[in-house]
Design a protein around this motif. Structure first.
Motif, PDB file in Angstrom:
ATOM      1  N   LEU A   1      14.906  11.352   5.300  1.00  0.00           N
ATOM      2  CA  LEU A   1      15.215   9.358   5.544  1.00  0.00           C
ATOM      3  C   LEU A   1      14.866   8.616   6.561  1.00  0.00           C
ATOM      4  N   ASP A   2      15.021   9.416   7.644  1.00  0.00           N
ATOM      5  CA  ASP A   2      15.312   8.852   9.098  1.00  0.00           C
ATOM      6  C   ASP A   2      14.330   8.841   9.610  1.00  0.00           C
ATOM      7  N   ARG A   3      13.158  10.525   9.413  1.00  0.00           N
ATOM      8  CA  ARG A   3      11.421  10.282   9.596  1.00  0.00           C
ATOM      9  C   ARG A   3      11.413   8.793   8.290  1.00  0.00           C
ATOM     10  N   TYR A   4      11.260   8.554   7.269  1.00  0.00           N
ATOM     11  CA  TYR A   4      10.494   7.324   6.619  1.00  0.00           C
ATOM     12  C   TYR A   4      10.974   6.615   7.549  1.00  0.00           C
ATOM     13  N   ALA A   5      12.117   5.854   7.788  1.00  0.00           N
ATOM     14  CA  ALA A   5      12.323   4.881   8.588  1.00  0.00           C
ATOM     15  C   ALA A   5      11.954   4.971  10.166  1.00  0.00           C
ATOM     16  N   ALA A   6      11.571   6.182  10.512  1.00  0.00           N
ATOM     17  CA  ALA A   6      10.893   5.760  11.891  1.00  0.00           C
ATOM     18  C   ALA A   6       9.320   5.918  12.093  1.00  0.00           C
TER      19      ALA A   6
ATOM     20  N   PRO B   1       0.957  -1.118   0.543  1.00  0.00           N
ATOM     21  CA  PRO B   1       0.114   0.230   0.204  1.00  0.00           C
ATOM     22  C   PRO B   1       0.435   1.140  -0.412  1.00  0.00           C
ATOM     23  N   LEU B   2       1.997   1.668   0.406  1.00  0.00           N
ATOM     24  CA  LEU B   2       2.829   2.621   0.442  1.00  0.00           C
ATOM     25  C   LEU B   2       3.113   2.789  -0.647  1.00  0.00           C
ATOM     26  N   LEU B   3       3.463   1.916  -1.670  1.00  0.00           N
ATOM     27  CA  LEU B   3       4.113   1.955  -2.668  1.00  0.00           C
ATOM     28  C   LEU B   3       3.230   2.748  -3.708  1.00  0.00           C
ATOM     29  N   GLN B   4       1.604   2.529  -3.900  1.00  0.00           N
ATOM     30  CA  GLN B   4       0.774   2.172  -4.170  1.00  0.00           C
ATOM     31  C   GLN B   4       0.104   3.755  -3.800  1.00  0.00           C
ATOM     32  N   HIS B   5       0.074   4.023  -2.455  1.00  0.00           N
ATOM     33  CA  HIS B   5      -0.389   5.571  -2.224  1.00  0.00           C
ATOM     34  C   HIS B   5       0.447   6.682  -1.563  1.00  0.00           C
ATOM     35  N   ASP B   6       1.484   6.484  -0.236  1.00  0.00           N
ATOM     36  CA  ASP B   6       2.707   6.946   0.009  1.00  0.00           C
ATOM     37  C   ASP B   6       3.471   7.978  -0.759  1.00  0.00           C
ATOM     38  N   TYR B   7       4.184   7.007  -0.900  1.00  0.00           N
ATOM     39  CA  TYR B   7       4.800   6.319  -2.021  1.00  0.00           C
ATOM     40  C   TYR B   7       5.067   5.698  -3.172  1.00  0.00           C
ATOM     41  N   PRO B   8       4.439   6.503  -4.112  1.00  0.00           N
ATOM     42  CA  PRO B   8       3.976   5.911  -5.786  1.00  0.00           C
ATOM     43  C   PRO B   8       4.766   6.239  -6.679  1.00  0.00           C
ATOM     44  N   LEU B   9       4.807   4.489  -6.791  1.00  0.00           N
ATOM     45  CA  LEU B   9       5.642   4.482  -7.989  1.00  0.00           C
ATOM     46  C   LEU B   9       5.342   3.485  -9.114  1.00  0.00           C
ATOM     47  N   THR B  10       5.199   4.542 -10.386  1.00  0.00           N
ATOM     48  CA  THR B  10       5.065   3.846 -11.543  1.00  0.00           C
ATOM     49  C   THR B  10       5.837   2.887 -12.390  1.00  0.00           C
TER      50      THR B  10
ATOM     51  N   TRP C   1      13.587   4.692  -2.500  1.00  0.00           N
ATOM     52  CA  TRP C   1      14.536   4.121  -1.362  1.00  0.00           C
ATOM     53  C   TRP C   1      13.570   3.362  -0.163  1.00  0.00           C
ATOM     54  N   HIS C   2      12.168   3.494  -0.135  1.00  0.00           N
ATOM     55  CA  HIS C   2      11.581   2.305  -0.118  1.00  0.00           C
ATOM     56  C   HIS C   2      11.472   1.417  -0.755  1.00  0.00           C
TER      57      HIS C   2
ATOM     58  N   ILE D   1      12.011  15.335  -2.851  1.00  0.00           N
ATOM     59  CA  ILE D   1      12.670  14.471  -2.276  1.00  0.00           C
ATOM     60  C   ILE D   1      11.137  12.922  -2.256  1.00  0.00           C
ATOM     61  N   GLU D   2       9.747  13.759  -1.419  1.00  0.00           N
ATOM     62  CA  GLU D   2       9.205  12.620  -1.180  1.00  0.00           C
ATOM     63  C   GLU D   2       8.215  12.250  -2.430  1.00  0.00           C
ATOM     64  N   THR D   3       8.298  13.004  -4.225  1.00  0.00           N
ATOM     65  CA  THR D   3       7.458  11.887  -4.825  1.00  0.00           C
ATOM     66  C   THR D   3       8.690  11.054  -5.526  1.00  0.00           C
ATOM     67  N   ALA D   4      10.095  11.379  -5.196  1.00  0.00           N
ATOM     68  CA  ALA D   4      11.019  10.779  -6.552  1.00  0.00           C
ATOM     69  C   ALA D   4      12.642   9.906  -5.829  1.00  0.00           C
TER      70      ALA D   4
END
Length: 582
Positions: free
Chosen positions: A527-532, A321-330, A410-411, A402-405
């Motif tokens: 990146l630190d916030r992503y991991a947390a 779901p994260l790659l679908q919604h939070d960090y979408p990767l097409t 990274w995820h 950074i958020e979108t690319a």
């Protein structure tokens, strides 16, 4: 300790004029030699960088930026000679490099040819003054700059001037592929279904080709012959290879001439976009042409497995779901691959891979921008992204980029143990009038790597050996499967940071008053916030992305030391290591 924010500022790199193409080649050669540790005794004297190549001393205005990337001011490189300093030229540098003469001769040829073709572009091909509003297809032709790090950024060995103007992306010329009919004994292919050719070529054209085959008593069905379209330049190069007439006289190969739609080259030269029907596939073709450090043939083992690799990525993304919604990767999946001549001297020289085109996504063309365009500068000295920054604000725009690319790639690495070769040519930024809204990735057959123990869904990982037995016995690190997380981190950080976003951080320091140290501090914080946020701190730490020093690929060393055994890599300082505390 943060990165030094600046020594001597380096100016923006405008599009080269005919008089300074060779100066750009010289600058990038010196930058690469410095960055890869090929120079000795690097110091700063009288406000200039000084270094030795063997006994010869050089100096230039410049600085060492993020990831140990040296940035020199064009036209400032000098050589110590006759008790003083004189402007250096390409031969001064080449004659000072300790390398085999054959390697230096090949490098000299590629560097000289790069400058010649760059000059030819300026003489023959007009370019738009501003490119930020162009669509992705137009930008594939308008990105005249080439690789921002490699000095052989436009070598295209084997191309004549006529070839360059006919088949290079800059001129935007249209051409058709050459159809070859191979006996099934010479073909390995992976097609999605029996309707592949009628769908790709159109039923009328496929009927015409079948008629040509039937007239020569050739069966294009199962167990007979198979069609392989190849680049017309490649056919011209290979037509006189001893294997080609041998196959023809032996009844194993028939050339049927031009087939299908017209194509034009993308910035990679060998990948072609359909000029007649843009929504149809991009076709990645094999070309016996060397550009930068690589021969642009296709790795034989990766052609038939290309659709399987893409299918795997699609499944991984669909299940997260994260790659679908939070960090979408097409993705632009590869869905067909054909190769001829496996196990022969022409292995990898006769192949093609079909990939979904950006136009097929249903987005407006001007809402997609090749990612490597973001760090470019226009002929008037203004950054390509300047209108976007003016509209959206520097800090907001960078945070959104950074958020979108960065975070989707990274995820995929941290959470799933899968790395993408995310250099600027393989990524497309989706945007709304410059505001980043998503990232689109492409080119997976040889640009995806993974570490089996780190896979989040190992049951989804394809059995490549079922397609090609070579994968059953291949050692780790030869193809897609890696031995450990270090290689995974190196792939992603090399392509996404070291030779990609580092050019943007340099631009933002020079043009937008954002020190590189601050750029990487912001990225590290995200990146630190992503991991947390997602409980990924332990997995991320296992990849050691914030080690004080990391390895990067040695691109120019590959040219000057082609017979080295082992990997081409060098240690660099990692700005993310200190960014947290800066």
């Amino acid at each position: 300790m943060p990165l030094p924010d600046c020594a001597i500022p380096t100016p923006a790199l405008p599009l080269c004029s005919p008089t300074d193409a060779m100066q750009r080649v010289l600058r990038q050669l010196c930058e690469a030699l410095l960055s890869e540790g090929c120079a000795q005794g690097v110091t700063t004297q009288d406000g200039r960088l000084c270094w030795h190549l063997g006994p010869t001393m050089f100096r230039a205005q410049g600085r060492c930026g993020a990831f140990s990337r040296y940035r020199l001011t064009q036209d400032s490189i000098e050589i110590a000679r006759d008790h003083g300093w004189q402007p250096a030229d390409l031969e001064d540098v080449l004659s000072s490099i300790d390398a085999p003469e054959a390697a230096l001769a090949a490098l000299r040829t590629d560097l000289t040819r790069t400058a010649e073709l760059d000059d030819l572009n300026h003489q023959q091909i007009p370019r738009p003054p501003r490119r930020h509003q162009l669509g992705v297809a137009q930008m594939e032709r308008a990105l005249h700059e080439g690789h921002p790090y490699h000095p052989c950024y436009k070598a295209r060995s084997g191309f004549s001037d006529t070839d360059h103007l006919r088949f290079g992306p800059e001129a935007g010329q249209r051409f058709r592929l050459i159809g070859l009919l191979f006996h099934h004994d010479l073909i390995q292919q992976n097609l999605p279904d029996d309707d592949f050719w009628s769908r790709e070529l159109g039923q009328q054209e496929w009927n015409r080709i079948q008629g040509i085959a039937a007239d020569q008593s050739i069966d294009l069905g199962t167990g007979g012959f198979a069609l392989l379209p190849i680049h017309p330049w490649q056919w011209d190069q290979l037509a006189q290879d001893p294997l080609i007439p041998a196959w023809q006289s032996g009844g194993q190969l028939v050339m049927i001439g031009e087939i299908g739609d017209h194509y034009s080259a993308t910035q990679s030269v060998r990948t072609l976009m359909n000029a007649d029907q843009p929504q149809r596939a991009h076709v990645k073709t094999a070309m016996t042409m060397r550009n930068t450090s690589s021969l642009r043939t296709l790795i034989p083992e990766t052609v038939a497995v290309a659709p399987v690799i893409s299918d795997w990525l699609v499944k991984v993304i669909a299940a997260d779901p994260l790659l679908q919604h939070d960090y979408p990767l097409t993705l632009l999946p590869e869905y067909a691959g054909i190769i001829a001549g496996r196990g022969t001297a022409l292995e990898g020289h006769l192949a093609a891979i079909w990939r979904q085109s950006p136009a097929s996504l249903g987005l407006a063309d001007n809402q997609m921008m090749p990612f490597n365009a973001l760090s470019l500068t226009e002929g008037d000295g203004q950054p390509l992204i300047a209108p976007w920054i003016a509209t959206h604000g520097r800090d907001r725009w960078l945070a959104q980029l950074i958020e979108t690319a960065v975070l989707p790639v990274w995820h995929l690495m941290v959470a799933h143990g899968i790395g993408l070769e995310a250099h600027g040519q393989n990524l497309i930024l989706q945007h709304d009038n410059g505001w980043p809204t998503g990232i689109i990735a492409r080119d997976f057959h040889d640009g995806v790597e993974y570490v089996a123990p780190l896979l989040s869904r190992p049951e989804l990982c394809p059995d490549l050996a079922a397609i090609d037995p070579v994968f059953a016995t291949a050692p780790l690190d030869r193809f897609h499967a890696l031995a450990c997380g270090d290689g995974l981190r190196e792939l992603v950080m090399d392509t996404l940071f070291v030779f990609n976003l580092a050019d943007l951080s340099d631009l933002m320091q020079r043009q937008f008053d954002l020190p590189e140290s601050r750029f990487w501090q912001r990225l590290r914080a995200r990146l630190d916030r992503y991991a947390a946020d997602h409980g990924q701190a332990q997995r991320m730490a296992a990849l050691a992305p914030f080690a004080p020093q990391i390895h990067a690929e040695s691109l120019i060393t590959r040219k000057i030391d082609p017979d080295r055994t082992g990997a081409y890599r060098h240690l660099i300082d990692n700005p993310l290591a200190t960014a947290k505390d800066s």
